[in-house]
Motif scaffolding. Sequence first.
Motif, short mmCIF file in Angstrom:
data_model
loop_
_atom_site.label_atom_id
_atom_site.label_comp_id
_atom_site.label_asym_id
_atom_site.label_seq_id
_atom_site.Cartn_x
_atom_site.Cartn_y
_atom_site.Cartn_z
N LEU A 1 -7.44 -3.22 -5.50
CA LEU A 1 -7.80 -1.89 -5.97
C LEU A 1 -8.27 -1.96 -7.41
O LEU A 1 -7.58 -2.56 -8.25
CB LEU A 1 -6.60 -0.93 -5.89
N THR B 1 0.84 -1.20 0.00
CA THR B 1 0.00 0.00 0.00
C THR B 1 0.87 1.25 0.00
O THR B 1 0.60 2.22 -0.72
CB THR B 1 -0.92 -0.01 1.23
N ARG B 2 1.94 1.24 0.80
CA ARG B 2 2.86 2.38 0.83
C ARG B 2 3.51 2.58 -0.53
O ARG B 2 3.62 3.71 -1.02
CB ARG B 2 3.93 2.17 1.91
N LEU C 1 -3.93 4.63 2.14
CA LEU C 1 -3.41 4.95 0.82
C LEU C 1 -3.22 6.46 0.67
O LEU C 1 -2.19 6.91 0.14
CB LEU C 1 -4.36 4.43 -0.25
N SER C 2 -4.18 7.23 1.14
CA SER C 2 -4.06 8.69 1.07
C SER C 2 -2.84 9.16 1.85
O SER C 2 -2.08 10.03 1.39
CB SER C 2 -5.32 9.36 1.62
N GLY D 1 1.15 4.17 -2.87
CA GLY D 1 1.03 5.59 -2.54
C GLY D 1 2.16 6.39 -3.16
O GLY D 1 1.96 7.48 -3.69
N LYS E 1 -8.62 3.31 2.71
CA LYS E 1 -8.66 4.58 1.98
C LYS E 1 -7.70 5.60 2.61
O LYS E 1 -6.92 6.25 1.91
CB LYS E 1 -10.09 5.14 1.96
N ILE F 1 -11.60 0.16 -3.23
CA ILE F 1 -10.73 -0.70 -2.42
C ILE F 1 -11.59 -1.74 -1.71
O ILE F 1 -12.55 -1.40 -1.02
CB ILE F 1 -9.93 0.12 -1.39
#
Length: 504
Positions: free
Chosen positions: A135, A14-15, A44-45, A18, A41, A126
Amino acid sequence: MTSISLFLPDEAATRRLGEDLALTVKPGDCLALTGDLGAGKSALSRALIRAVADDDELEAPSPTFTLVQSYELRFPIHHFDLYRLGDESELDELGLDEALSEGVALIEWPDRAGARLPKDAIRIAITHEGDGRRLAIETTNGRFATRLKRVLAIRRFLEDQRGEVARRRFLTGDSSFRAYERVATPAGEQLVLMDAPRRSNGPPIRDGKPYSQLVHLAEDVKPFVAVARYLRSLGVSAPEIYAADMDAGLLLIEDLGSEGVLDDDGRPIPERYVEAVKLLADYHRHPTPERLEIQPGEWHQLPEFSRETLKFEAEVLIDWHIPWRRGTVVDETEKADYLAIWDHLIDELATVEKRLALRDYHSPNLLWLPEREGFQRIGVIDFQDAIIGPSAYDVVSLSQDARVTVKRPLMERLIETYMDDRAAQGDFDRDSFLKAFAIMSAQRACRLNGLWVRLLKRDGMPHYMRHMPRTLWHLSMALEHPVCAPLRDWIRKAGIPAAESPED
């Protein structure tokens, strides 16, 4: 509609995504993130925001209660959580339109925005899948889809070359088709990724040639590879190339750091400029070959500063600067006189010394490497457009930097240092060099003083106009040399005034 499906097995994945999205988004993009509570969510943001900030520890809380959290970074990012939104009209107060006009919007629970959600929003759904996340990215924004596919392809290239990549960060972008990333590996390597897909030439504009061919700009990464290897063979601190996919336009190269030749106030550090000109003096003692090896069996034929190229670049002054200054176009008689003067000046260059001009040998492309010795402390980048031309050209680029004021005493010191070092090597014609310096200075200044106006009028980029006082001063100094007397008379008659050194 473009659809992309990605599986993220863990938080590290996930990182990494991002980071990939941070290298993809541009101001005006709206990312609409959907998914159940706890789907990821906010994670990821947060990863995207931290990557743009280049700060792995940045506090980036979910804006569940504040509804929006803003970050003033390389470009602004506005993180919205609309779960508690009472009515879509509240988006006016939250400033969604303003957010998109200046930066990137990340929106959780975007369906609550109703019709106010931009029609070209990038939708990221997601869902949980086993121990990881799936995703589904859908977008009608073709430019975003193209960028994301490119960023993901670079990720695969990096993993093929170095295995897992620990960190990717935007470094710089110097044109619409070339960008750079700083890459770190788990083993502690710090590398630079050069992303330069093959240039799209555009339509023919003269003699059946597009602009890039008229002025001999590199169309792919092969000239960079060839010139880098040549410079390193001469002892110049150019980046070593570790890996390449030349068809894709990807290079993994040595990271020469970020310390440059300017002080904290953006002014030249004289000692570093002196080392930079001494590097040129040593480099110019080597005659330039006609071609350079790219890889075994493949060669780069070096272009030359032809009459056609020199005159085409000089014409930018009469195409853009003079109409802007006077409010009227240059008539055919005036244009013919101007080009005849340049034919004469180019004839004067026939007997001057020619070397491989790196072409952009100025402060943005010079790095300081204090751990090395002598002029090898100058790291050189951005030389893919190198061309055979008067050796004076790069001395002009350095001592008459278009973006930084090099005061006249330092400029003259640099010229004298260069000539002294060249004379110490053997035969060196100072008068010929100074003539070439004046002509190439005038040619470069004519081009730049036209270019600033073109960027203003055609491309809507007015900030370049702040450099004009400096480049008009450079033109005035070039016109002091007797060889440029006819050009000086034409320039003054055309209404371009003499200029003095700017204050900065």
